[in-house]
Design an enzyme around this catalytic site. Structure first.
Site, PDB file in Angstrom:
ATOM      1  N   ASP A  60       0.819  -1.219   0.000  1.00 24.59           N
ATOM      2  CA  ASP A  60       0.000   0.000   0.000  1.00 24.59           C
ATOM      3  C   ASP A  60       0.853   1.269   0.000  1.00 24.59           C
ATOM      4  O   ASP A  60       0.347   2.360   0.220  1.00 24.59           O
ATOM      5  CB  ASP A  60      -0.966   0.002   1.189  1.00 24.59           C
ATOM      6  CG  ASP A  60      -0.232  -0.115   2.516  1.00 24.59           C
ATOM      7  OD1 ASP A  60       0.986  -0.404   2.499  1.00 24.59           O
ATOM      8  OD2 ASP A  60      -0.864   0.082   3.563  1.00 24.59           O
ATOM      9  N   HIS A  85      22.656   5.615 -19.453  1.00 29.79           N
ATOM     10  CA  HIS A  85      21.641   5.826 -18.417  1.00 29.79           C
ATOM     11  C   HIS A  85      21.920   4.913 -17.227  1.00 29.79           C
ATOM     12  O   HIS A  85      21.043   4.197 -16.748  1.00 29.79           O
ATOM     13  CB  HIS A  85      20.228   5.616 -18.978  1.00 29.79           C
ATOM     14  CG  HIS A  85      19.800   6.739 -19.882  1.00 29.79           C
ATOM     15  ND1 HIS A  85      18.748   6.649 -20.747  1.00 29.79           N
ATOM     16  CD2 HIS A  85      20.300   7.990 -20.047  1.00 29.79           C
ATOM     17  CE1 HIS A  85      18.606   7.791 -21.417  1.00 29.79           C
ATOM     18  NE2 HIS A  85      19.542   8.613 -21.008  1.00 29.79           N
ATOM     19  N   ASP A 105      25.036  13.346 -13.833  1.00 28.06           N
ATOM     20  CA  ASP A 105      23.940  13.927 -14.615  1.00 28.06           C
ATOM     21  C   ASP A 105      22.766  14.047 -13.664  1.00 28.06           C
ATOM     22  O   ASP A 105      22.152  13.038 -13.309  1.00 28.06           O
ATOM     23  CB  ASP A 105      23.625  13.009 -15.807  1.00 28.06           C
ATOM     24  CG  ASP A 105      22.569  13.595 -16.745  1.00 28.06           C
ATOM     25  OD1 ASP A 105      21.877  14.567 -16.351  1.00 28.06           O
ATOM     26  OD2 ASP A 105      22.438  13.068 -17.864  1.00 28.06           O
ATOM     27  N   ASP A 140      18.922  20.391 -15.960  1.00 27.71           N
ATOM     28  CA  ASP A 140      19.493  19.129 -16.468  1.00 27.71           C
ATOM     29  C   ASP A 140      20.959  19.387 -16.792  1.00 27.71           C
ATOM     30  O   ASP A 140      21.276  19.892 -17.869  1.00 27.71           O
ATOM     31  CB  ASP A 140      18.714  18.688 -17.709  1.00 27.71           C
ATOM     32  CG  ASP A 140      19.257  17.397 -18.310  1.00 27.71           C
ATOM     33  OD1 ASP A 140      20.102  16.741 -17.667  1.00 27.71           O
ATOM     34  OD2 ASP A 140      18.822  17.044 -19.426  1.00 27.71           O
ATOM     35  N   HIS A 188      24.607   9.203 -28.882  1.00 25.20           N
ATOM     36  CA  HIS A 188      23.314   9.851 -28.603  1.00 25.20           C
ATOM     37  C   HIS A 188      23.192  11.197 -29.311  1.00 25.20           C
ATOM     38  O   HIS A 188      24.130  11.691 -29.925  1.00 25.20           O
ATOM     39  CB  HIS A 188      23.106  10.002 -27.092  1.00 25.20           C
ATOM     40  CG  HIS A 188      24.168  10.800 -26.373  1.00 25.20           C
ATOM     41  ND1 HIS A 188      24.269  12.161 -26.456  1.00 25.20           N
ATOM     42  CD2 HIS A 188      25.167  10.395 -25.538  1.00 25.20           C
ATOM     43  CE1 HIS A 188      25.268  12.573 -25.706  1.00 25.20           C
ATOM     44  NE2 HIS A 188      25.852  11.524 -25.143  1.00 25.20           N
ATOM     45  N   HIS A 229      17.829  17.883 -26.369  1.00 25.41           N
ATOM     46  CA  HIS A 229      16.401  17.567 -26.222  1.00 25.41           C
ATOM     47  C   HIS A 229      15.727  18.791 -25.638  1.00 25.41           C
ATOM     48  O   HIS A 229      16.356  19.582 -24.933  1.00 25.41           O
ATOM     49  CB  HIS A 229      16.182  16.336 -25.338  1.00 25.41           C
ATOM     50  CG  HIS A 229      16.833  16.421 -23.986  1.00 25.41           C
ATOM     51  ND1 HIS A 229      16.320  17.175 -22.961  1.00 25.41           N
ATOM     52  CD2 HIS A 229      17.970  15.865 -23.495  1.00 25.41           C
ATOM     53  CE1 HIS A 229      17.107  17.062 -21.899  1.00 25.41           C
ATOM     54  NE2 HIS A 229      18.132  16.283 -22.192  1.00 25.41           N
ATOM     55  N   HIS A 255      12.710  15.636 -20.676  1.00 25.87           N
ATOM     56  CA  HIS A 255      12.583  15.490 -22.127  1.00 25.87           C
ATOM     57  C   HIS A 255      11.229  16.104 -22.451  1.00 25.87           C
ATOM     58  O   HIS A 255      10.206  15.427 -22.420  1.00 25.87           O
ATOM     59  CB  HIS A 255      12.692  14.029 -22.561  1.00 25.87           C
ATOM     60  CG  HIS A 255      14.058  13.462 -22.277  1.00 25.87           C
ATOM     61  ND1 HIS A 255      14.327  12.118 -22.237  1.00 25.87           N
ATOM     62  CD2 HIS A 255      15.243  14.072 -22.008  1.00 25.87           C
ATOM     63  CE1 HIS A 255      15.615  11.932 -21.954  1.00 25.87           C
ATOM     64  NE2 HIS A 255      16.185  13.095 -21.803  1.00 25.87           N
ATOM     65  N   GLU A 257      24.579  18.750 -25.056  1.00 30.61           N
ATOM     66  CA  GLU A 257      25.286  17.741 -24.278  1.00 30.61           C
ATOM     67  C   GLU A 257      26.076  16.736 -25.111  1.00 30.61           C
ATOM     68  O   GLU A 257      25.750  15.563 -25.145  1.00 30.61           O
ATOM     69  CB  GLU A 257      24.308  17.006 -23.366  1.00 30.61           C
ATOM     70  CG  GLU A 257      23.030  16.510 -24.053  1.00 30.61           C
ATOM     71  CD  GLU A 257      22.101  15.772 -23.076  1.00 30.61           C
ATOM     72  OE1 GLU A 257      22.606  14.912 -22.334  1.00 30.61           O
ATOM     73  OE2 GLU A 257      20.896  16.056 -23.068  1.00 30.61           O
ATOM     74  N   TYR A 273      32.404   8.327 -25.134  1.00 30.84           N
ATOM     75  CA  TYR A 273      32.379   7.189 -24.213  1.00 30.84           C
ATOM     76  C   TYR A 273      33.205   6.059 -24.812  1.00 30.84           C
ATOM     77  O   TYR A 273      32.863   5.525 -25.857  1.00 30.84           O
ATOM     78  CB  TYR A 273      30.936   6.719 -23.990  1.00 30.84           C
ATOM     79  CG  TYR A 273      29.985   7.877 -23.731  1.00 30.84           C
ATOM     80  CD1 TYR A 273      29.740   8.329 -22.446  1.00 30.84           C
ATOM     81  CD2 TYR A 273      29.377   8.549 -24.809  1.00 30.84           C
ATOM     82  CE1 TYR A 273      28.910   9.416 -22.223  1.00 30.84           C
ATOM     83  CE2 TYR A 273      28.541   9.634 -24.596  1.00 30.84           C
ATOM     84  CZ  TYR A 273      28.307  10.063 -23.299  1.00 30.84           C
ATOM     85  OH  TYR A 273      27.480  11.144 -23.090  1.00 30.84           O
ATOM     86  N   ARG A 310      30.670  13.493 -20.501  1.00 33.31           N
ATOM     87  CA  ARG A 310      29.568  14.276 -21.094  1.00 33.31           C
ATOM     88  C   ARG A 310      29.550  15.611 -20.373  1.00 33.31           C
ATOM     89  O   ARG A 310      29.789  15.670 -19.163  1.00 33.31           O
ATOM     90  CB  ARG A 310      28.224  13.545 -20.943  1.00 33.31           C
ATOM     91  CG  ARG A 310      27.040  14.332 -21.480  1.00 33.31           C
ATOM     92  CD  ARG A 310      25.765  13.496 -21.661  1.00 33.31           C
ATOM     93  NE  ARG A 310      25.210  12.993 -20.419  1.00 33.31           N
ATOM     94  CZ  ARG A 310      25.244  11.733 -20.022  1.00 33.31           C
ATOM     95  NH1 ARG A 310      25.815  10.812 -20.794  1.00 33.31           N
ATOM     96  NH2 ARG A 310      24.715  11.364 -18.879  1.00 33.31           N
ATOM     97  N   GLU A 317      27.036  19.004 -20.151  1.00 36.72           N
ATOM     98  CA  GLU A 317      25.676  19.396 -20.550  1.00 36.72           C
ATOM     99  C   GLU A 317      25.239  20.681 -19.868  1.00 36.72           C
ATOM    100  O   GLU A 317      25.328  20.807 -18.653  1.00 36.72           O
ATOM    101  CB  GLU A 317      24.696  18.280 -20.166  1.00 36.72           C
ATOM    102  CG  GLU A 317      23.234  18.649 -20.354  1.00 36.72           C
ATOM    103  CD  GLU A 317      22.290  17.508 -19.996  1.00 36.72           C
ATOM    104  OE1 GLU A 317      22.590  16.741 -19.068  1.00 36.72           O
ATOM    105  OE2 GLU A 317      21.243  17.405 -20.660  1.00 36.72           O
TER     106      GLU A 317
HETATM  107 MN   LIG Z   1      19.900  15.917 -20.829  1.00 35.90          MN
END
Ligand SMILES: [Mn+2]
Length: 440
Positions: free
Chosen positions: A41, A243, A260, A271, A350, A354, A361, A384, A388, A406, A408
């Site tokens: 619950d 991710h 990130d 972001d 990538h 975005h 996003h 960004e 890698y 990365r 960003e």
């Molecule tokens: Mn982003």
């Protein structure tokens, strides 16, 4: 607690008015986000659906908006007051509270949705509703459309047209007003401060989740109600997982850690990604790769202005990163061929941007007639680029294996150029080396 929507009620009235003009004589239906069970619950912490919030400022689950383009009527279905439930779960506006504070023309109990909805949509041949997100909502809308059709008797008309209402609001949400830009600016600033707090506390031997908690704690301290998305904290080769979700590894000496993370403020999110050495000093190899990505990222940011396209920024990012990869021996051959055959995706898999707003996003169409759309004042997006290099990539120079980078920032398009909403988060090598570990 403070009652009523955040900000001026007029903001929400104005948005609904704009939407009414777009749907003409159609009817639009929007559902609050359903609550999600975590286990037994216990629920996941509730956050209102962004589009629903955008149109009302109303944060309760089990609510539905119906907007009638013909009559301009705004109907709101909400939960009734319930002393027992409120004792357990807290305050509810109820019908009277919702009417008083959120300004609907009429308010109904959510229990009466199935019986009232056919009545509200029956005069329209067009229903604006996003079909397919939630089966339980689809069911209610479909039933209502069937009931409305039956009630009309023999009209010769078919089933009403079903049009995605969220896409229409999505186009509105894409262009940020000055009020929205303020919230995004604040979210960008808080997010920057969280990243700085994280850099200062970073040391080899700490766990990724410790770093995560320090960053998120600073977000909260500065007024962020929640995160815009789950934070990624990946040290060493974990940074090469785009991710990465585990955040349970220990930071070792001479690794880079990729963070990130974004704070949400007033339903708008930051972001930011930053990548820095765990012990505050880049190795020679890390620095070469980092400075390559940084140069490209800065070039892409400073390129932003109205009239260009996200595809232009992405292409700039690809070409820049290809040069870096050739320079450092990650790829061989001609830049043109690498671009055309897309072999760069081995290390840069990538996109560069975005949309950013209430959702990380964010909503808004990316292409118009098959072409990346022109940027306009008020659009906001991430820039960004990253590289890698997998740990087990035997074709890469060994010094670069297991490094993921990365960088960003969040960019708002202005009348003549851009504003970097996350400029407060340091990214220059010397700034980072000064900050990392400075509070340990
Ligand atoms: Mn982003």
């Amino acid at each position: 607690m403070q009652l009523g929507p955040k900000g001026n009620l007029e903001i929400y009235n104005h948005r609904r008015q704009k939407l009414l003009e777009k749907i003409k004589d159609g009817v639009a239906i929007f559902f609050a986000h359903p609550e999600q069970i975590r286990n037994n619950d216990a629920h996941h912490k509730y956050r209102q659906d962004s589009t629903f919030y955008y149109l009302t400022g109303f944060t309760e689950p089990e609510s539905v908006i119906v907007l009638d383009g013909k009559t301009s009527k705004f109907s709101l279905f909400v939960r009734e007051k319930d002393a027992t439930r409120e004792l357990w779960d807290g305050f509810r506006y109820g019908l009277d509270g919702a009417k008083k504070f959120f300004g609907p023309d009429q308010v109904f109990s959510i229990k009466d949705l199935a019986s009232k909805l056919p009545e509200l949509i029956k005069e329209s041949q067009r229903v604006y509703y996003r079909y397919g997100d939630h089966r339980e909502h689809d069911e209610v809308v479909l039933e209502a459309m069937q009931a409305a059709r039956r009630a009309k008797g023999r009209s010769g008309l078919g089933f009403p047209d079903l049009i995605d209402g969220n896409s229409i609001v999505g186009e509105m949400r894409l262009i940020k007003s000055d009020d929205e830009a303020d919230l995004l600016r604040k979210a960008g600033h808080i997010t920057s401060m969280g990243h700085i707090a994280g850099m200062k506390a970073t040391r080899p031997g700490m766990f990724e989740y410790e770093l995560e908690a320090i960053i998120e704690s600073e977000f909260r301290r500065l007024g962020s109600e929640r995160l815009g998305y789950n934070s990624i904290v990946g040290t060493g080769a974990n940074a090469t997982v785009l991710h990465y979700v585990f955040n349970d590894d220990k930071l070792a000496e001479n690794q880079l850690v990729l963070v990130d993370a974004g704070a949400e403020y007033g339903y708008y999110t930051g972001d930011i990604t930053r990548t820095y050495p765990t012990n505050g000093k880049f190795t020679a190899a890390q620095k070469k790769l980092y400075e390559g990505v940084l140069k490209v990222q800065k070039e892409c940011v400073s390129f932003v202005k109205p009239g260009i396209r996200l595809a232009d920024i992405h292409n700039k990012s690809i070409h820049g990163l290809i040069d870096v990869m050739l320079d450092l021996g990650l790829l061989k051959g001609s830049a043109q061929e690498i671009f055309e055959k897309k072999t760069f995706t081995k290390y840069f898999p990538h996109g560069t941007s975005h949309w950013l707003g209430m959702d990380v996003h964010d909503s808004g169409i990316y292409q118009i007639d098959g072409q990346s759309r022109l940027l306009e004042k008020g659009m906001c997006f991430s820039v960004e680029p990253g590289l890698y290099v997998p740990q087990d990539d035997s074709s890469a120079p060994s010094e670069f294996r297991g490094i993921g980078i990365r960088i960003e920032d969040d960019i708002l398009v202005t009348a003549n150029g851009y504003e970097n909403l996350t400029k407060d988060a340091p990214k220059e090598v010397n700034e980072i080396e000064d900050l990392v570990g400075s509070s340990v």
